[in-house]
Design a protein around this motif. Sequence first.
Motif, PDB file in Angstrom:
ATOM      1  N   LYS A 217     -30.086  25.101 -39.817  1.00 45.37           N
ATOM      2  CA  LYS A 217     -29.400  26.108 -39.015  1.00 45.37           C
ATOM      3  C   LYS A 217     -27.878  26.078 -39.249  1.00 45.37           C
ATOM      4  O   LYS A 217     -27.242  27.112 -39.293  1.00 45.37           O
ATOM      5  CB  LYS A 217     -29.702  25.825 -37.540  1.00 45.37           C
ATOM      6  N   ASN A 218     -27.340  24.885 -39.391  1.00 44.86           N
ATOM      7  CA  ASN A 218     -25.875  24.754 -39.400  1.00 44.86           C
ATOM      8  C   ASN A 218     -25.233  24.498 -40.760  1.00 44.86           C
ATOM      9  O   ASN A 218     -24.018  24.607 -40.879  1.00 44.86           O
ATOM     10  CB  ASN A 218     -25.458  23.606 -38.472  1.00 44.86           C
ATOM     11  N   ASN A 219     -26.007  24.061 -41.747  1.00 43.27           N
ATOM     12  CA  ASN A 219     -25.371  23.541 -42.963  1.00 43.27           C
ATOM     13  C   ASN A 219     -25.877  24.168 -44.259  1.00 43.27           C
ATOM     14  O   ASN A 219     -25.889  23.511 -45.296  1.00 43.27           O
ATOM     15  CB  ASN A 219     -25.565  22.013 -43.028  1.00 43.27           C
ATOM     16  N   ARG A 220     -26.260  25.436 -44.230  1.00 43.02           N
ATOM     17  CA  ARG A 220     -26.759  26.080 -45.464  1.00 43.02           C
ATOM     18  C   ARG A 220     -25.722  26.006 -46.574  1.00 43.02           C
ATOM     19  O   ARG A 220     -26.038  25.693 -47.710  1.00 43.02           O
ATOM     20  CB  ARG A 220     -27.088  27.544 -45.196  1.00 43.02           C
ATOM     21  N   ASP A 229     -32.231  22.242 -52.795  1.00 46.51           N
ATOM     22  CA  ASP A 229     -33.255  23.257 -52.690  1.00 46.51           C
ATOM     23  C   ASP A 229     -33.628  23.404 -51.212  1.00 46.51           C
ATOM     24  O   ASP A 229     -34.394  22.615 -50.664  1.00 46.51           O
ATOM     25  CB  ASP A 229     -34.461  22.793 -53.522  1.00 46.51           C
ATOM     26  N   VAL A 230     -33.055  24.444 -50.579  1.00 46.33           N
ATOM     27  CA  VAL A 230     -33.243  24.641 -49.142  1.00 46.33           C
ATOM     28  C   VAL A 230     -34.715  24.873 -48.803  1.00 46.33           C
ATOM     29  O   VAL A 230     -35.198  24.439 -47.755  1.00 46.33           O
ATOM     30  CB  VAL A 230     -32.376  25.829 -48.666  1.00 46.33           C
ATOM     31  N   ALA A 374     -29.034  10.463 -46.321  1.00 48.72           N
ATOM     32  CA  ALA A 374     -29.142  10.339 -47.784  1.00 48.72           C
ATOM     33  C   ALA A 374     -30.338  11.152 -48.284  1.00 48.72           C
ATOM     34  O   ALA A 374     -30.248  11.858 -49.288  1.00 48.72           O
ATOM     35  CB  ALA A 374     -29.295   8.872 -48.189  1.00 48.72           C
ATOM     36  N   TRP A 375     -31.436  11.072 -47.560  1.00 49.65           N
ATOM     37  CA  TRP A 375     -32.624  11.831 -47.966  1.00 49.65           C
ATOM     38  C   TRP A 375     -32.374  13.344 -47.854  1.00 49.65           C
ATOM     39  O   TRP A 375     -32.678  14.105 -48.779  1.00 49.65           O
ATOM     40  CB  TRP A 375     -33.829  11.409 -47.110  1.00 49.65           C
ATOM     41  N   ILE A 376     -31.792  13.786 -46.734  1.00 44.99           N
ATOM     42  CA  ILE A 376     -31.547  15.223 -46.555  1.00 44.99           C
ATOM     43  C   ILE A 376     -30.593  15.741 -47.633  1.00 44.99           C
ATOM     44  O   ILE A 376     -30.781  16.826 -48.171  1.00 44.99           O
ATOM     45  CB  ILE A 376     -30.987  15.505 -45.135  1.00 44.99           C
ATOM     46  N   CYS A 377     -29.576  14.951 -47.964  1.00 46.79           N
ATOM     47  CA  CYS A 377     -28.567  15.383 -48.950  1.00 46.79           C
ATOM     48  C   CYS A 377     -28.966  15.032 -50.376  1.00 46.79           C
ATOM     49  O   CYS A 377     -28.255  15.377 -51.299  1.00 46.79           O
ATOM     50  CB  CYS A 377     -27.217  14.722 -48.660  1.00 46.79           C
ATOM     51  N   LYS A 378     -30.058  14.304 -50.563  1.00 48.58           N
ATOM     52  CA  LYS A 378     -30.463  13.775 -51.868  1.00 48.58           C
ATOM     53  C   LYS A 378     -29.301  13.017 -52.514  1.00 48.58           C
ATOM     54  O   LYS A 378     -29.001  13.181 -53.699  1.00 48.58           O
ATOM     55  CB  LYS A 378     -30.957  14.885 -52.808  1.00 48.58           C
ATOM     56  N   ALA A 379     -28.649  12.200 -51.711  1.00 51.23           N
ATOM     57  CA  ALA A 379     -27.524  11.402 -52.224  1.00 51.23           C
ATOM     58  C   ALA A 379     -28.068  10.345 -53.189  1.00 51.23           C
ATOM     59  O   ALA A 379     -29.167   9.834 -53.005  1.00 51.23           O
ATOM     60  CB  ALA A 379     -26.808  10.729 -51.061  1.00 51.23           C
TER      61      ALA A 379
END
Length: 397
Positions: A217-220, A229-230, A374-379
């Motif tokens: 919702k906030n960080n597209r 890949d959203v 890290a997982w959400i950002c694929k860091a």
Amino acid sequence: MTLRDVTGVLQTTVKKGNLPDSEFEDATKALIESSVKITGTVKEDKRAPGGYELQVTGLSVVNFAEPFPITKDQSPEFLLDQRHLWIRSRKETSILKIRSTVTGAIHSFFRERGFYEFDAPVLQPNQCEGGSTLFEVKYYEDKTFLSQSWQLYAEAGIFSLERIYNMGPTFRAERSKTSRHLSEFWMAEMEAAWMDLSDVVQVAKDEVQYIVEMVLKNNRKDLEVLKQDVSKLETIAGSEFPTITYTDALKILKEKEGLDIEWGKDLRTVEEDRLMNQFTTPVVVTHYPLEIMAFYKPRDEKDPKTARCFDMLAPEGYGEIIGGSERSTDIGYMTERLRQMGEKVENYQWYFDLRRFGSVPHSGYGLGVERLVAWICKAENIKDVIPFPRTLLRFRP
Ligand code: 4AD
Ligand code: MG
């Protein structure tokens, strides 16, 4: 000139004649990362990043920067030395914005469900997750440790507040130099009276989905900057996360990955990753072998070699993001386990009091904030998602 503020970057054109000569001179002298105040006209320009350009009509330099130490293609170690400057980068700015959404979402998730925030001391005389990773602190003439977990104190808190949560700095002297371990990290924990294993597993799944939805919702824009890949995250937000047992996990590893793990061994990073090759969403693994678990995790009477506990593993190589369990109310059993570990049982009498003066079944878990971000950002590395990482090899700047 390229301008940067919290909202992003904007290309500008500074042309002689469009602004006073002295201001034009200043513009030519201002090095990268100088701070400026600018006035001008916004023009649509398809070629510019973001589709707009600013034609400058006035410029004042607030700070003429010295030559900026960070240039292209520098090593991760150099960037960590320059962390105080590197967090200005576009990538880091986006990660930090997502992190802020995640921590905000954790508070709202629990508060919306009637949980109270409850604080534990950071200086604690006991271990919670095993003595080998404790950081010792000199405490006047005595010694104490930095918190490994909020949990033991939370178990005292539920007798007044029933459902509680917290998020705070957590310390582990991890001897491993992996891309998943920090010495100081943030853990978001919950503890609830009357909940059993299946109840807390459900709360954990709901929490992760809630957080992913908030990021979507906030960080597209930030996910775009990070080239994420959203649609993958959207699928995850709308999917049921599977629950399997440790024993099932060994079967999957054997049948699908050709890995033969002896029952009773903990899953190491490599095995977690191989298991998660088979899944695209996070997975909950329950009923690990009792013997390798922390002292407070109770035996499952229906399957006595296992504990009533769970981990949530993330896909794509991000490993364990949550660990939790029911809590033992058996003082004899816990005393025995602590003795085996060489712990001073006297130090835990206050904790055992929580079983002596009225007790109810209760459970809880802890989520590793950096593991999740890290997982959400694929860091590439967990160090990228905390402003100033502390690891085995680094506690500066
Ligand atoms: O599984 P852990 O050790 O569980 C506990 O500490 C429980 N007392 C929590 C509870 O039941 N209230 O740690 C919880 C989570 C892990 O799943 C992992 O995501 C994260 O904390 N974590 C780390 N993150 C970064 N660096 C480390 N060294 C971490 N150790 C654990
Ligand atoms: Mg764990």
